[in-house]
Design a protein around this motif. Structure first.
Motif, PDB file in Angstrom:
ATOM      1  N   PHE A   1       0.840  -1.199   0.000  1.00 25.47           N
ATOM      2  CA  PHE A   1       0.000   0.000   0.000  1.00 25.47           C
ATOM      3  C   PHE A   1       0.874   1.248   0.000  1.00 25.47           C
ATOM      4  N   GLU A   2       0.518   2.233  -0.848  1.00 28.10           N
ATOM      5  CA  GLU A   2       1.298   3.454  -0.978  1.00 28.10           C
ATOM      6  C   GLU A   2       0.532   4.636  -0.409  1.00 28.10           C
ATOM      7  N   ALA A   3       1.257   5.561   0.220  1.00 30.83           N
ATOM      8  CA  ALA A   3       0.607   6.702   0.858  1.00 30.83           C
ATOM      9  C   ALA A   3       1.517   7.915   0.797  1.00 30.83           C
ATOM     10  N   ARG A   4       0.902   9.094   0.902  1.00 30.29           N
ATOM     11  CA  ARG A   4       1.658  10.335   0.963  1.00 30.29           C
ATOM     12  C   ARG A   4       2.019  10.698   2.396  1.00 30.29           C
ATOM     13  N   GLU A   5       1.252  10.157   3.357  1.00 32.59           N
ATOM     14  CA  GLU A   5       1.494  10.435   4.768  1.00 32.59           C
ATOM     15  C   GLU A   5       1.718   9.130   5.526  1.00 32.59           C
ATOM     16  N   LEU A   6       2.367   9.247   6.684  1.00 32.76           N
ATOM     17  CA  LEU A   6       2.650   8.073   7.499  1.00 32.76           C
ATOM     18  C   LEU A   6       1.394   7.610   8.216  1.00 32.76           C
ATOM     19  N   HIS A   7       1.070   6.328   8.050  1.00 38.96           N
ATOM     20  CA  HIS A   7      -0.013   5.688   8.802  1.00 38.96           C
ATOM     21  C   HIS A   7       0.631   4.630   9.693  1.00 38.96           C
ATOM     22  N   TRP A   8       0.289   4.653  10.974  1.00 41.55           N
ATOM     23  CA  TRP A   8       0.860   3.625  11.858  1.00 41.55           C
ATOM     24  C   TRP A   8       0.185   2.276  11.644  1.00 41.55           C
ATOM     25  N   GLN A   9      -1.042   2.294  11.176  1.00 44.47           N
ATOM     26  CA  GLN A   9      -1.713   1.058  10.765  1.00 44.47           C
ATOM     27  C   GLN A   9      -2.011   1.153   9.276  1.00 44.47           C
ATOM     28  N   CYS A  10      -1.615   0.127   8.532  1.00 39.06           N
ATOM     29  CA  CYS A  10      -1.834   0.142   7.085  1.00 39.06           C
ATOM     30  C   CYS A  10      -3.338   0.128   6.804  1.00 39.06           C
ATOM     31  N   PRO A  11      -3.866   1.095   6.045  1.00 43.53           N
ATOM     32  CA  PRO A  11      -5.299   1.108   5.728  1.00 43.53           C
ATOM     33  C   PRO A  11      -5.746  -0.087   4.884  1.00 43.53           C
ATOM     34  N   SER A  12      -4.789  -0.752   4.232  1.00 46.30           N
ATOM     35  CA  SER A  12      -5.143  -1.868   3.356  1.00 46.30           C
ATOM     36  C   SER A  12      -5.128  -3.209   4.080  1.00 46.30           C
ATOM     37  N   CYS A  13      -3.967  -3.609   4.593  1.00 41.14           N
ATOM     38  CA  CYS A  13      -3.849  -4.929   5.211  1.00 41.14           C
ATOM     39  C   CYS A  13      -4.037  -4.893   6.727  1.00 41.14           C
ATOM     40  N   LYS A  14      -4.166  -3.673   7.308  1.00 40.64           N
ATOM     41  CA  LYS A  14      -4.416  -3.485   8.747  1.00 40.64           C
ATOM     42  C   LYS A  14      -3.246  -3.893   9.630  1.00 40.64           C
ATOM     43  N   ARG A  15      -2.068  -4.083   9.044  1.00 43.77           N
ATOM     44  CA  ARG A  15      -0.882  -4.365   9.862  1.00 43.77           C
ATOM     45  C   ARG A  15      -0.435  -3.091  10.581  1.00 43.77           C
ATOM     46  N   TRP A  16       0.118  -3.272  11.771  1.00 42.13           N
ATOM     47  CA  TRP A  16       0.640  -2.148  12.538  1.00 42.13           C
ATOM     48  C   TRP A  16       2.144  -2.030  12.323  1.00 42.13           C
ATOM     49  N   GLY A  17       2.614  -0.813  12.106  1.00 39.77           N
ATOM     50  CA  GLY A  17       4.042  -0.560  11.982  1.00 39.77           C
ATOM     51  C   GLY A  17       4.670  -1.095  10.716  1.00 39.77           C
ATOM     52  N   SER A  18       3.870  -1.370   9.700  1.00 39.21           N
ATOM     53  CA  SER A  18       4.417  -1.950   8.467  1.00 39.21           C
ATOM     54  C   SER A  18       4.680  -0.905   7.389  1.00 39.21           C
ATOM     55  N   ILE A  19       4.218   0.329   7.586  1.00 38.76           N
ATOM     56  CA  ILE A  19       4.411   1.378   6.583  1.00 38.76           C
ATOM     57  C   ILE A  19       5.694   2.129   6.893  1.00 38.76           C
ATOM     58  N   LYS A  20       6.581   2.170   5.894  1.00 33.41           N
ATOM     59  CA  LYS A  20       7.895   2.802   6.053  1.00 33.41           C
ATOM     60  C   LYS A  20       8.109   3.805   4.922  1.00 33.41           C
ATOM     61  N   ALA A  21       9.075   4.691   5.134  1.00 31.85           N
ATOM     62  CA  ALA A  21       9.395   5.678   4.108  1.00 31.85           C
ATOM     63  C   ALA A  21       9.997   4.989   2.880  1.00 31.85           C
ATOM     64  N   VAL A  22       9.615   5.457   1.705  1.00 34.27           N
ATOM     65  CA  VAL A  22      10.131   4.902   0.451  1.00 34.27           C
ATOM     66  C   VAL A  22      11.539   5.426   0.231  1.00 34.27           C
ATOM     67  N   GLU A  23      12.466   4.531  -0.003  1.00 37.53           N
ATOM     68  CA  GLU A  23      13.834   4.933  -0.285  1.00 37.53           C
ATOM     69  C   GLU A  23      14.008   5.184  -1.776  1.00 37.53           C
ATOM     70  N   PRO A  24      14.869   6.113  -2.148  1.00 41.18           N
ATOM     71  CA  PRO A  24      15.095   6.365  -3.577  1.00 41.18           C
ATOM     72  C   PRO A  24      15.704   5.138  -4.256  1.00 41.18           C
ATOM     73  N   GLU A  25      15.314   4.939  -5.485  1.00 43.72           N
ATOM     74  CA  GLU A  25      15.805   3.767  -6.218  1.00 43.72           C
ATOM     75  C   GLU A  25      17.278   3.940  -6.559  1.00 43.72           C
ATOM     76  N   PRO A  26      18.141   3.017  -6.143  1.00 41.77           N
ATOM     77  CA  PRO A  26      19.567   3.153  -6.467  1.00 41.77           C
ATOM     78  C   PRO A  26      19.816   2.934  -7.948  1.00 41.77           C
ATOM     79  N   ILE A  27      20.776   3.661  -8.468  1.00 42.87           N
ATOM     80  CA  ILE A  27      21.159   3.485  -9.875  1.00 42.87           C
ATOM     81  C   ILE A  27      22.235   2.412  -9.934  1.00 42.87           C
ATOM     82  N   ALA A  28      21.940   1.333 -10.660  1.00 41.67           N
ATOM     83  CA  ALA A  28      22.881   0.218 -10.732  1.00 41.67           C
ATOM     84  C   ALA A  28      24.086   0.586 -11.597  1.00 41.67           C
ATOM     85  N   ALA A  29      25.184  -0.068 -11.286  1.00 41.52           N
ATOM     86  CA  ALA A  29      26.386   0.134 -12.097  1.00 41.52           C
ATOM     87  C   ALA A  29      26.161  -0.435 -13.489  1.00 41.52           C
TER      88      ALA A  29
END
Length: 398
Positions: free
Chosen positions: A360-388
């Motif tokens: 599930f993707e979001a613009r704001e931090l949710h402590w409970q995922c609105p989709s799967c209802k898991r707690w603490g599973s939403i984390k900040a998206v890291e930038p995609e690394p550029i492969a060598a």
């Protein structure tokens, strides 16, 4: 549809096996009812082949022939509910519950399924009453308690969530420390809104006692220290959060910057760079870029961005670099303006946070995922690394 189908299938297979065993003991193999056992498995076969309509036809015919077959009616009710035909599912399960000869284990299953029907129909009061009855009668206890938690979460009844989760913890081996800690955090937030800081602190201590890794409790505590006029303690708590949960750096960054501002720290580039090395998230990159520009100048900020973008495919970094480049030009090119507009549109649709369980993707931090209802599973998206380049060539060949 496939995952939901497999869930129902795994529920129905044990029922089918038990039905076959019970039939073999109770009826001679030559009886007409015994001959109908393969029909039940034909319906399951349709489910395996993702043909729920044909499965329903089979089970309906089987139910008409033998109205006493509990397993068939349970299968029908489950299928109707999955298809969204809640009224039909409710009628089937109500008819089962009304049977005076129904054994307690089967009555427990029927009551639980009826409760799920009511939940899907939005009749939470009726569902709650059924699940409470199951808990009191010690039928389907764990499933009923879990369903009650779902209801109380939907209604944001955090004291009841906490009470029910603790009851489930006493009879279950499943780890519930994360959920219980989050309920304490919800109660702490509620106490803060009601101007009850001491009760809030008590809940935060309980949360950390249950789950020592509860990042949320530390963040709430840091916010409380900052608001009460102790930015030094708040900054210390934020640093601990950064060490234990760097994926939450974007969420804690505004509070940490506020602490440094109140402490009168003009130079924060070094501390931001240390945090950036732990978690190179886009929000932190932008803050660090601002700090570098303020302390070392625009050229240093542009050099930082170029180095960052050589390693990360990040639109926010590209946007900032274009803006800095335009700032240093006497005339603004139309091409750069077009590029900035395109980047801005893509950034507006880009997620900042993502659930690491269901995606599930979001613009704001949710402590409970609105989709799967898991707690603490939403984390900040890291930038995609550029492969060598070698890695890129291997990926294209594969």
């Amino acid at each position: 549809m496939g995952s939901a189908l497999m869930e129902w299938l795994f529920l129905l297979l044990p029922v089918a096996a038990a039905s076959g065993w019970w039939a073999a003991r109770r009826r001679p193999s030559s009886s007409p009812k015994a001959e109908r056992e393969p029909v039940f498995f034909r319906g399951l076969n349709y489910l395996l082949n993702e043909q729920p309509d044909k499965a329903i036809d089979v089970f309906l015919k089987l139910a008409e022939v033998d109205s006493e077959t509990v397993e068939t009616h349970l299968a029908l009710g489950a299928l109707f509910r999955r298809r969204g035909e809640v009224d039909r599912a409710i009628r089937i399960h109500q008819n089962l519950v009304a049977r005076p000869t129904l054994a307690d284990p089967q009555r427990g299953v029927a009551l639980y399924e009826l409760g799920r029907d009511y939940m899907l129909a939005g009749l939470f009061d009726r569902a709650e009453n059924l699940f409470r009855e199951l808990v009191e009668r010690q039928l389907q206890q764990r499933r009923a308690l879990r369903a009650l938690i779902e209801i109380y979460q939907a209604e944001k009844e955090w004291p009841r969530c906490l009470e029910t989760a603790q009851a489930l913890q006493r009879i279950s081996d499943a780890p519930l420390s994360t959920e219980i800690a989050q309920y304490h955090c919800e109660l702490a937030e509620q106490c803060l809104r009601d101007s009850k800081p001491e009760q809030a602190r008590s809940h935060l201590l309980d949360a950390q006692a249950v789950d020592a890794d509860c990042i949320r409790a530390s963040l709430v505590q840091a916010r409380m220290e900052l608001e009460s006029g102790d930015p030094e303690t708040a900054a210390l708590l934020y640093r601990r959060v950064a060490q234990r949960g760097p994926q939450y750096l974007p969420a804690m960054l505004p509070g940490l910057l506020a602490c440094w501002q109140r402490l009168g720290r003009d130079s924060v580039t070094g501390e931001l760079r240390t945090l950036f090395e732990q978690h190179p998230s886009p929000p932190l990159m932008l803050r660090l870029c601002d700090a570098i520009e303020a302390e070392a100048g625009e050229a240093a900020a542009r050099a930082f961005l170029v180095d960052y973008l050589c390693r990360h495919a990040d639109l926010s970094g590209a946007e900032r670099l274009l803006m800095l480049r335009r700032r240093g030009q006497h005339t603004h090119s139309v091409e750069d303006a077009v590029l900035l507009e395109v980047i801005a549109r893509h950034l507006a649709a880009q997620p900042v946070y993502q659930c690491d369980h269901c995606g599930f993707e979001a613009r704001e931090l949710h402590w409970q995922c609105p989709s799967c209802k898991r707690w603490g599973s939403i984390k900040a998206v890291e930038p995609e690394p550029i492969a060598a380049p070698p890695a890129l060539r291997q990926r294209q060949i594969a």
